[in-house]
Scaffold this motif. Structure first.
Motif, mmCIF file in Angstrom:
data_model
loop_
_atom_site.group_PDB
_atom_site.id
_atom_site.type_symbol
_atom_site.label_atom_id
_atom_site.label_comp_id
_atom_site.label_asym_id
_atom_site.label_seq_id
_atom_site.Cartn_x
_atom_site.Cartn_y
_atom_site.Cartn_z
ATOM 1 N N VAL A 102 0.862 -1.180 0.000
ATOM 2 C CA VAL A 102 0.000 0.000 0.000
ATOM 3 C C VAL A 102 0.900 1.231 0.000
ATOM 4 O O VAL A 102 1.715 1.405 0.905
ATOM 5 C CB VAL A 102 -0.945 0.022 1.213
ATOM 6 C CG1 VAL A 102 -1.805 1.290 1.192
ATOM 7 C CG2 VAL A 102 -1.825 -1.221 1.221
ATOM 8 N N ILE A 103 0.762 2.052 -1.020
ATOM 9 C CA ILE A 103 1.608 3.238 -1.174
ATOM 10 C C ILE A 103 0.735 4.484 -1.099
ATOM 11 O O ILE A 103 -0.235 4.625 -1.850
ATOM 12 C CB ILE A 103 2.349 3.195 -2.527
ATOM 13 C CG1 ILE A 103 3.205 1.927 -2.598
ATOM 14 C CG2 ILE A 103 3.209 4.442 -2.715
ATOM 15 C CD1 ILE A 103 3.793 1.661 -3.939
ATOM 16 N N GLY A 104 1.058 5.376 -0.177
ATOM 17 C CA GLY A 104 0.336 6.635 -0.067
ATOM 18 C C GLY A 104 1.095 7.745 -0.761
ATOM 19 O O GLY A 104 2.299 7.900 -0.556
ATOM 20 N N ILE A 105 0.393 8.493 -1.613
ATOM 21 C CA ILE A 105 1.024 9.595 -2.334
ATOM 22 C C ILE A 105 0.227 10.867 -2.067
ATOM 23 O O ILE A 105 -0.908 11.019 -2.504
ATOM 24 C CB ILE A 105 1.094 9.310 -3.850
ATOM 25 C CG1 ILE A 105 1.938 8.055 -4.087
ATOM 26 C CG2 ILE A 105 1.671 10.509 -4.597
ATOM 27 C CD1 ILE A 105 2.146 7.706 -5.534
ATOM 28 N N ALA A 106 0.844 11.778 -1.309
ATOM 29 C CA ALA A 106 0.208 13.041 -0.929
ATOM 30 C C ALA A 106 0.955 14.203 -1.563
ATOM 31 O O ALA A 106 1.965 14.026 -2.241
ATOM 32 C CB ALA A 106 0.176 13.179 0.591
ATOM 33 N N GLY A 107 0.446 15.403 -1.317
ATOM 34 C CA GLY A 107 1.052 16.613 -1.864
ATOM 35 C C GLY A 107 -0.024 17.628 -2.154
ATOM 36 O O GLY A 107 -1.211 17.294 -2.210
ATOM 37 N N GLY A 108 0.372 18.862 -2.329
ATOM 38 C CA GLY A 108 -0.587 19.930 -2.562
ATOM 39 C C GLY A 108 -1.362 19.771 -3.860
ATOM 40 O O GLY A 108 -0.958 19.034 -4.768
ATOM 41 N N THR A 109 -2.482 20.461 -3.950
ATOM 42 C CA THR A 109 -3.266 20.482 -5.176
ATOM 43 C C THR A 109 -2.410 20.988 -6.328
ATOM 44 O O THR A 109 -1.766 22.027 -6.226
ATOM 45 C CB THR A 109 -4.497 21.400 -5.016
ATOM 46 O OG1 THR A 109 -5.301 20.903 -3.958
ATOM 47 C CG2 THR A 109 -5.308 21.461 -6.286
ATOM 48 N N GLY A 110 -2.375 20.218 -7.426
ATOM 49 C CA GLY A 110 -1.593 20.627 -8.589
ATOM 50 C C GLY A 110 -0.107 20.361 -8.469
ATOM 51 O O GLY A 110 0.684 20.876 -9.266
ATOM 52 N N SER A 111 0.301 19.529 -7.515
ATOM 53 C CA SER A 111 1.733 19.277 -7.313
ATOM 54 C C SER A 111 2.313 18.273 -8.301
ATOM 55 O O SER A 111 3.534 18.185 -8.461
ATOM 56 C CB SER A 111 1.991 18.790 -5.888
ATOM 57 O OG SER A 111 1.315 17.575 -5.641
ATOM 58 N N GLY A 112 1.452 17.496 -8.942
ATOM 59 C CA GLY A 112 1.935 16.486 -9.880
ATOM 60 C C GLY A 112 1.750 15.064 -9.382
ATOM 61 O O GLY A 112 2.385 14.133 -9.888
ATOM 62 N N LYS A 113 0.865 14.864 -8.401
ATOM 63 C CA LYS A 113 0.630 13.529 -7.848
ATOM 64 C C LYS A 113 0.160 12.549 -8.919
ATOM 65 O O LYS A 113 0.608 11.404 -8.969
ATOM 66 C CB LYS A 113 -0.405 13.599 -6.719
ATOM 67 C CG LYS A 113 0.029 14.403 -5.519
ATOM 68 C CD LYS A 113 -1.017 14.389 -4.427
ATOM 69 C CE LYS A 113 -2.344 14.968 -4.852
ATOM 70 N NZ LYS A 113 -2.249 16.391 -5.265
ATOM 71 N N SER A 114 -0.768 13.007 -9.755
ATOM 72 C CA SER A 114 -1.318 12.121 -10.794
ATOM 73 C C SER A 114 -0.234 11.663 -11.763
ATOM 74 O O SER A 114 -0.238 10.516 -12.224
ATOM 75 C CB SER A 114 -2.444 12.820 -11.565
ATOM 76 O OG SER A 114 -3.520 13.123 -10.703
ATOM 77 N N THR A 115 0.709 12.557 -12.059
ATOM 78 C CA THR A 115 1.817 12.193 -12.947
ATOM 79 C C THR A 115 2.696 11.135 -12.303
ATOM 80 O O THR A 115 3.112 10.171 -12.958
ATOM 81 C CB THR A 115 2.662 13.436 -13.293
ATOM 82 O OG1 THR A 115 1.828 14.405 -13.924
ATOM 83 C CG2 THR A 115 3.811 13.061 -14.227
ATOM 84 N N VAL A 116 2.978 11.294 -11.016
ATOM 85 C CA VAL A 116 3.779 10.296 -10.302
ATOM 86 C C VAL A 116 3.070 8.945 -10.300
ATOM 87 O O VAL A 116 3.680 7.905 -10.560
ATOM 88 C CB VAL A 116 4.075 10.762 -8.855
ATOM 89 C CG1 VAL A 116 4.764 9.652 -8.071
ATOM 90 C CG2 VAL A 116 4.926 12.029 -8.866
ATOM 91 N N VAL A 117 1.762 8.953 -10.028
ATOM 92 C CA VAL A 117 0.990 7.704 -10.029
ATOM 93 C C VAL A 117 1.036 7.049 -11.410
ATOM 94 O O VAL A 117 1.246 5.836 -11.527
ATOM 95 C CB VAL A 117 -0.470 7.969 -9.609
ATOM 96 C CG1 VAL A 117 -1.322 6.718 -9.799
ATOM 97 C CG2 VAL A 117 -0.541 8.436 -8.166
#
Length: 206
Positions: free
Chosen positions: A3-18
């Motif tokens: 289970v990997i949690g990926i957080a960060g501010g809105t618009g930080s690029g989380k979706s790209t990392v995922v």
């Protein structure tokens, strides 16, 4: 199961990392549980009120349901993940069927805020980016995908997003095992993350 949690501010690029994590692993090996799907079910609240609610604080998320879904996936059971409509600010009747996978990614601005959720994570990641870059991405996304005007987005950023980021999101950096600077553009950090994930998977162990 990892289970990997990926957080960060809105618009930080989380979706790209995922997306890059998914692309680095074999097909159908990753299930993604976006935090945004687990906003509280507010359909009984009038629309005018819903539109003014604060969706950038931990109380806006049904953490118990998200944690229960992770537990079910870990036990080998499929789940019906809720869906959320950003135009009406309400949970939809339709759900998404999610089967257990080798890797489960929980992604969202607040996913490191909840201790019970953190305790279920094997790897915790914080995706970092400059505030100006995040604002530009948020304006682009919300105007195209969520039917908002630039003024609406900027007003919301000043009134809600920025103060909530400083209060709830930025402090969760201290829980991260890995901080990814420059958001989704940091290929070196993302490669280190994906390589590490592979070393933890039984299918990759010698």
């Amino acid at each position: 199961m990892l289970v990997i949690g990926i957080a960060g501010g809105t618009g930080s690029g989380k979706s790209t990392v995922v997306r890059k994590i998914i692309e680095s692993l074999p097909k159908d090996e990753v299930a993604v549980l976006p935090q945004d799907c687990y906003y509280n079910d507010n359909h009984t609240i009038p629309l005018e009120t819903r539109l003014k609610m604060n969706y950038d604080e931990p109380a806006s998320i049904e953490w118990s349901l998200l944690a229960r879904h992770i537990d079910l996936l870990k036990s080998g059971q499929a789940i019906e993940m809720p869906t959320y409509d950003f135009l009406t600010c309400a949970r939809q009747e339709t759900t998404v069927h999610v089967e257990p996978r080798e890797v489960v990614v929980v992604e969202g601005i607040l996913v490191l805020c909840d201790k019970e959720l953190r305790d279920r994570m094997d790897v915790k990641v914080f995706v970092d980016a400059d505030a100006d870059e995040r604002l530009i991405r948020v304006i682009h996304r919300d105007c195209i995908e969520r039917g908002r005007t630039p003024k609406m987005v900027i007003d919301r950023y000043q009134e809600t997003l920025k103060p909530m980021h400083e209060l709830h999101i930025e402090p969760t950096k201290r829980y991260a095992d890995l901080i990814v600077p420059q958001g989704g553009n940091n290929d070196v950090a993302i490669k280190l993350l994906t390589d590490y994930i592979r070393t933890l998977l039984p299918s990759y162990k010698k």
